[in-house]
Structure formats: structure tokens, C-alpha cells
Scaffold this active site. Structure first.
Site, PDB file in Angstrom:
ATOM      1  N   SER A 245      -5.488  -0.371  13.730  1.00  0.00           N
ATOM      2  CA  SER A 245      -6.290   0.853  13.836  1.00  0.00           C
ATOM      3  C   SER A 245      -6.916   0.907  15.227  1.00  0.00           C
ATOM      4  CB  SER A 245      -7.411   0.826  12.797  1.00  0.00           C
ATOM      5  OG  SER A 245      -8.338   1.871  13.019  1.00  0.00           O
TER       6      SER A 245
ATOM      7  N   VAL B 195      -2.866  -7.516  -3.325  1.00  0.00           N
ATOM      8  CA  VAL B 195      -2.577  -8.476  -2.241  1.00  0.00           C
ATOM      9  C   VAL B 195      -3.683  -9.518  -2.077  1.00  0.00           C
ATOM     10  CG1 VAL B 195      -1.067  -6.882  -0.968  1.00  0.00           C
ATOM     11  CG2 VAL B 195      -3.521  -6.977  -0.401  1.00  0.00           C
TER      12      VAL B 195
ATOM     13  N   GLY C  76       0.831  -1.212   0.000  1.00  0.00           N
ATOM     14  CA  GLY C  76       0.000   0.000   0.000  1.00  0.00           C
ATOM     15  C   GLY C  76       0.858   1.251   0.000  1.00  0.00           C
TER      16      GLY C  76
ATOM     17  N   ARG D 116      -1.598   0.484  -8.087  1.00  0.00           N
ATOM     18  CA  ARG D 116      -1.403   1.585  -9.040  1.00  0.00           C
ATOM     19  C   ARG D 116       0.088   1.768  -9.354  1.00  0.00           C
ATOM     20  NH1 ARG D 116      -5.089   5.861  -5.888  1.00  0.00           N
ATOM     21  NH2 ARG D 116      -4.230   4.640  -4.172  1.00  0.00           N
TER      22      ARG D 116
ATOM     23  N   TYR E 250     -15.517  -3.320   8.850  1.00  0.00           N
ATOM     24  CA  TYR E 250     -14.161  -2.736   8.947  1.00  0.00           C
ATOM     25  C   TYR E 250     -13.599  -2.994  10.338  1.00  0.00           C
ATOM     26  CZ  TYR E 250     -10.259   0.516   8.916  1.00  0.00           C
ATOM     27  OH  TYR E 250      -8.992   1.066   9.016  1.00  0.00           O
TER      28      TYR E 250
ATOM     29  N   GLY F 124      -5.465   6.488  14.938  1.00  0.00           N
ATOM     30  CA  GLY F 124      -6.792   7.082  14.855  1.00  0.00           C
ATOM     31  C   GLY F 124      -6.894   7.831  13.544  1.00  0.00           C
TER      32      GLY F 124
ATOM     33  N   THR G  79      -5.776  10.824   4.715  1.00  0.00           N
ATOM     34  CA  THR G  79      -5.107  10.191   3.568  1.00  0.00           C
ATOM     35  C   THR G  79      -6.216  10.019   2.517  1.00  0.00           C
ATOM     36  OG1 THR G  79      -5.707   8.019   4.436  1.00  0.00           O
ATOM     37  CG2 THR G  79      -3.576   8.909   5.137  1.00  0.00           C
TER      38      THR G  79
HETATM   39  P1  NDP Z   1      -4.983   5.177   1.534  1.00  0.00           P
HETATM   40  O1  NDP Z   1      -6.257   4.901   0.825  1.00  0.00           O
HETATM   41  O2  NDP Z   1      -4.356   6.519   1.363  1.00  0.00           O
HETATM   42  O3  NDP Z   1      -3.898   4.059   1.177  1.00  0.00           O
HETATM   43  C1  NDP Z   1      -4.259   2.696   1.070  1.00  0.00           C
HETATM   44  C2  NDP Z   1      -3.154   1.956   0.345  1.00  0.00           C
HETATM   45  O4  NDP Z   1      -3.493   0.563   0.291  1.00  0.00           O
HETATM   46  C3  NDP Z   1      -2.967   2.437  -1.079  1.00  0.00           C
HETATM   47  O5  NDP Z   1      -1.608   2.520  -1.376  1.00  0.00           O
HETATM   48  C4  NDP Z   1      -3.630   1.345  -1.907  1.00  0.00           C
HETATM   49  O6  NDP Z   1      -2.940   1.249  -3.160  1.00  0.00           O
HETATM   50  C5  NDP Z   1      -3.320   0.112  -1.051  1.00  0.00           C
HETATM   51  N1  NDP Z   1      -4.219  -0.990  -1.347  1.00  0.00           N
HETATM   52  C6  NDP Z   1      -5.568  -1.046  -1.174  1.00  0.00           C
HETATM   53  N2  NDP Z   1      -6.043  -2.217  -1.626  1.00  0.00           N
HETATM   54  C7  NDP Z   1      -4.968  -2.926  -2.083  1.00  0.00           C
HETATM   55  C8  NDP Z   1      -4.814  -4.201  -2.680  1.00  0.00           C
HETATM   56  N3  NDP Z   1      -5.873  -5.005  -2.892  1.00  0.00           N
HETATM   57  N4  NDP Z   1      -3.575  -4.609  -3.032  1.00  0.00           N
HETATM   58  C9  NDP Z   1      -2.509  -3.810  -2.827  1.00  0.00           C
HETATM   59  N5  NDP Z   1      -2.583  -2.595  -2.264  1.00  0.00           N
HETATM   60  C10 NDP Z   1      -3.810  -2.154  -1.902  1.00  0.00           C
HETATM   61  O7  NDP Z   1      -5.287   4.915   3.087  1.00  0.00           O
HETATM   62  P2  NDP Z   1      -4.340   4.907   4.374  1.00  0.00           P
HETATM   63  O8  NDP Z   1      -2.959   5.228   4.027  1.00  0.00           O
HETATM   64  O9  NDP Z   1      -5.015   5.685   5.412  1.00  0.00           O
HETATM   65  O10 NDP Z   1      -4.468   3.369   4.769  1.00  0.00           O
HETATM   66  C11 NDP Z   1      -3.363   2.529   5.011  1.00  0.00           C
HETATM   67  C12 NDP Z   1      -3.700   1.585   6.152  1.00  0.00           C
HETATM   68  O11 NDP Z   1      -3.910   2.350   7.337  1.00  0.00           O
HETATM   69  C13 NDP Z   1      -4.961   0.747   5.964  1.00  0.00           C
HETATM   70  O12 NDP Z   1      -4.713  -0.552   6.408  1.00  0.00           O
HETATM   71  C14 NDP Z   1      -5.986   1.445   6.872  1.00  0.00           C
HETATM   72  O13 NDP Z   1      -6.966   0.559   7.326  1.00  0.00           O
HETATM   73  C15 NDP Z   1      -5.081   1.899   7.998  1.00  0.00           C
HETATM   74  N6  NDP Z   1      -5.585   2.978   8.832  1.00  0.00           N
HETATM   75  C16 NDP Z   1      -5.924   4.201   8.306  1.00  0.00           C
HETATM   76  C17 NDP Z   1      -6.376   5.200   9.134  1.00  0.00           C
HETATM   77  C18 NDP Z   1      -6.823   6.506   8.613  1.00  0.00           C
HETATM   78  O14 NDP Z   1      -7.555   7.229   9.341  1.00  0.00           O
HETATM   79  N7  NDP Z   1      -6.420   6.921   7.424  1.00  0.00           N
HETATM   80  C19 NDP Z   1      -6.422   5.007  10.590  1.00  0.00           C
HETATM   81  C20 NDP Z   1      -6.091   3.694  11.030  1.00  0.00           C
HETATM   82  C21 NDP Z   1      -5.643   2.738  10.182  1.00  0.00           C
HETATM   83  P3  NDP Z   1      -3.633   0.921  -4.577  1.00  0.00           P
HETATM   84  O15 NDP Z   1      -5.021   1.494  -4.552  1.00  0.00           O
HETATM   85  O16 NDP Z   1      -2.706   1.570  -5.558  1.00  0.00           O
HETATM   86  O17 NDP Z   1      -3.608  -0.577  -4.659  1.00  0.00           O
HETATM   87  C1  8X3 Z   2      -9.306   4.220  10.458  1.00  0.00           C
HETATM   88  C2  8X3 Z   2      -9.707   5.066  11.626  1.00  0.00           C
HETATM   89  O1  8X3 Z   2     -11.637   5.626  13.178  1.00  0.00           O
HETATM   90  O2  8X3 Z   2     -12.086   5.648  10.771  1.00  0.00           O
HETATM   91  O3  8X3 Z   2      -8.997   2.931  10.837  1.00  0.00           O
HETATM   92  O4  8X3 Z   2     -11.800   3.583  11.932  1.00  0.00           O
HETATM   93  S1  8X3 Z   2     -11.384   4.957  11.879  1.00  0.00           S
END
Ligand code: NDP
Ligand code: 8X3
Length: 258
Positions: free
Chosen positions: A144, A65, A13, A39, A157, A188, A192
Site C-alpha cells: 500500500s 490466514v 482474500g 467467507r 496499519y 492508493g 472496495t
Molecule cells: P476488502 O475488504 O474488499 O477485501 C479484503 C479481503 O481479505 C477479503 O476477501 C477478505 O475475505 C480477506 N481477508 C481478510 N482477513 C482475512 C483472513 N484472516 N483470512 C483470509 N482472508 C482474509 O479490501 P481490499 O480488497 O481493498 O483489500 C485487499 C488488500 O489490499 C489488503 O491487503 C489491503 O490492505 C490492501 N490495500 C487496499 C487499499 C484500498 O484502498 N482498498 C489500498 C492499498 C492496499 P474474508 O472476509 O471473506 O475472509
Molecule cells: C489503503 C490505502 O491510504 O487508506 O492501504 O492507507 S490508505
């Protein structure tokens, strides 16, 4: 002290948000990188920037993945090209929808379960044996606060992030007696592309999520990931929870009005 220079760090990711932040932070420490996401063009652009700025070795690999066979091919490529990563950051993931469970969309559910749980397992099952064979490495799972406390509409989720936390603990237990470390970073609210994906591009809903407070950024979370990875080898952080100052749990969030 920088213990990460010259190490190989694999980030899933990496094309956005927290994963992209991790790529930049570890590059600044002189780590070499394997960047994974679907991407490919974004990965290649990030690769160009990081190589230019830091003179490190960066490999970009387009991968979904969820595709177990493709993850298997990837792990063979990894074994042939870099042996084993020193750090595996299991970050790829998403939320899709925020409906009550009895109104939930089956496709949304499949995407979350297949990516956040099965995708994480696909990568870990294929890559960690390479690390075990070297008796070294660090698995860092991005969990998370959604894996600590359920909130309205979070249902599936939440379940995937509770599963991530269980798997983090399970990995740590199953690897006892090896030199491998296992950590979970549990953020939290971080601004992004997460909410854009969750709300299927509805910008009004995205704005509402981050209204009236200063959220974390992908770079803030990356700093925590880097801190944990850079700890001395006898130190393992099992679980690190990181939130914006305005937030105390999924429900308690202070917003300035106006
Ligand atoms: P983004 O949407 O900005 O990034 C998500 C990333 O995951 C992208 O690079 C996307 O790349 C990749 N991804 C999604 N599906 C796939 C797949 N099937 N295969 C490979 N890559 C994949 O979100 P975040 O950076 O916020 O999220 C990253 C992680 O952090 C996640 O696990 C999310 O649950 C966790 N998280 C986020 C929080 C938030 O508030 N933002 C808080 C807590 C946890 P592409 O689409 O190019 O494949
Ligand atoms: C992402 C944070 O609070 O939207 O895991 O679940 S929340």
C-alpha cells in the site's frame, strides 16, 4: 502476449475487492485459480461464475490466514492437488480503526498485525517451498502507499504495510539465484470493502473517504497485478505504486466540492 493461460494462480482474500478483481482478471486470461478467504459462500459463488464464463479449473478453499495450523493443512492440500502455484497473490488484509495510537483498540491492532503481517508470513512460509522445489513461480504481495508514508491515525496499519514492504524486499533477496520472482503492488485509495471494514460498517465514514474524487477499483489494481505477472520471465517488477489520478500521496488528494 498472454503468458498466463493454463497457469495456476493462488489468490488470498479473493472474496471481495482487489482479490476478487484479480480472480476475474486472471480467469479472463485462462489461468486456473485457487481462491482463498474466510467467507466460503462468496468464494463458491465467484467460482461458479468464473467456471461458467471461462471454462477454467477453480478451487475454493475457506481459510483464515491467521490460523497457522490451518494454513499448514491447506499447503498439504495444495501440494496434493496442484503441486505448486505459478503465482501466489498475498492480498488478504485489512485496516481496523483510525484512532490515534494512544487511543487505539488492542483487538483492532491484533487483527491487523495477525492478518497483514503474520497471515502473509503463514501463507508464504507454507506455500513458497512448493514453488522453490519447482524452481519457478511469482510471489505478488499487495502492499500500500500506507507502507511508504505514515498518515494520522494510520499508525498500526501503516506499520503492517511498512512490514509488508520490508518482507517483499527480504523475499526477493532470499530467493536470489532461483527463478522465482517477487513483486509488491502498492495501491492508493481503492473503493472496495476496505473502508467498511476499517470503520466497522459506519457508512457515513465510508462515504467521506471516497467523496469528491474517482478512486481506484479492485479491477484497476487487478490490472496492475496482471501486468506484473504477465511480464517475461527475465523481468521482475520489485515495487509498483498505483494511485487514483486525483491522489498523489496519502495527504495530497484533490476533491471536487459540491
Ligand atoms: P476488502 O475488504 O474488499 O477485501 C479484503 C479481503 O481479505 C477479503 O476477501 C477478505 O475475505 C480477506 N481477508 C481478510 N482477513 C482475512 C483472513 N484472516 N483470512 C483470509 N482472508 C482474509 O479490501 P481490499 O480488497 O481493498 O483489500 C485487499 C488488500 O489490499 C489488503 O491487503 C489491503 O490492505 C490492501 N490495500 C487496499 C487499499 C484500498 O484502498 N482498498 C489500498 C492499498 C492496499 P474474508 O472476509 O471473506 O475472509
Ligand atoms: C489503503 C490505502 O491510504 O487508506 O492501504 O492507507 S490508505
Amino acid at each position: 502476449m498472454n503468458r498466463l493461460e493454463g497457469k495456476w494462480v493462488l489468490v488470498t482474500g479473493a472474496s471481495s475487492g482487489i482479490g476478487e478483481g484479480c480472480a476475474k482478471r486472471f480467469a479472463a486470461s485462462g489461468s486456473n485459480l485457487v481462491l482463498v478467504a474466510r467467507r466460503e459462500e462468496r468464494l463458491n459463488e465467484l467460482k461458479r461464475t468464473l467456471v461458467d464464463d471461462h471454462r477454467i479449473d477453480v478451487r475454493a478453499y475457506a481459510l483464515d490466514v491467521r490460523n497457522r495450523g490451518a494454513v499448514g493443512v491447506f499447503s498439504k492440500w495444495l501440494a496434493d492437488h496442484i503441486t505448486a502455484p505459478d503465482v501466489l497473490i498475498n492480498n488478504a488484509g485489512l485496516a481496523s480503526g483510525l484512532e490515534k495510537f494512544f487511543e487505539g483498540d488492542f483487538e483492532d491492532w491484533d487483527k491487523m498485525i495477525d492478518t497483514n503481517v503474520k497471515g502473509l508470513l503463514n501463507v508464504t512460509r507454507h506455500v513458497v517451498p512448493l514453488m522453490v522445489s519447482q524452481n519457478r513461480g511469482h510471489i505478488i504481495n499487495i502492499g500500500s502507499i500506507a507502507g511508504h508514508m505514515v498518515y494520522p491515525g494510520g499508525n498500526v496499519y501503516n506499520a503492517t504495510k511498512f512490514a509488508t514492504r520490508a518482507l517483499n524486499q527480504a523475499m526477493a533477496i532470499d530467493l536470489v539465484g532461483t527463478n522465482l520472482r517477487v513483486s509488491s503492488i502498492d495501491p492508493g485509495a481503492a473503493e472496495t470493502e476496505f473502508s467498511k471494514v476499517r470503520f466497522h460498517g459506519d457508512e457515513n465514514k465510508v462515504k467521506e473517504v471516497y467523496r469528491g474524487f474517482r478512486p481506484l477499483t479492485g479491477d484497476d489494481v487487478a490490472e496492475a497485478v496482471h501486468f506484473v505477472a504477465n511480464a517475461p520471465e527475465h523481468v521482475n517488477v520489485l515495487d509498483l505504486v498505483i494511485m487514483p489520478t486525483a491522489q498523489r500521496n496519502p495527504y495530497v488528494l484533490h476533491r471536487e466540492e459540491g
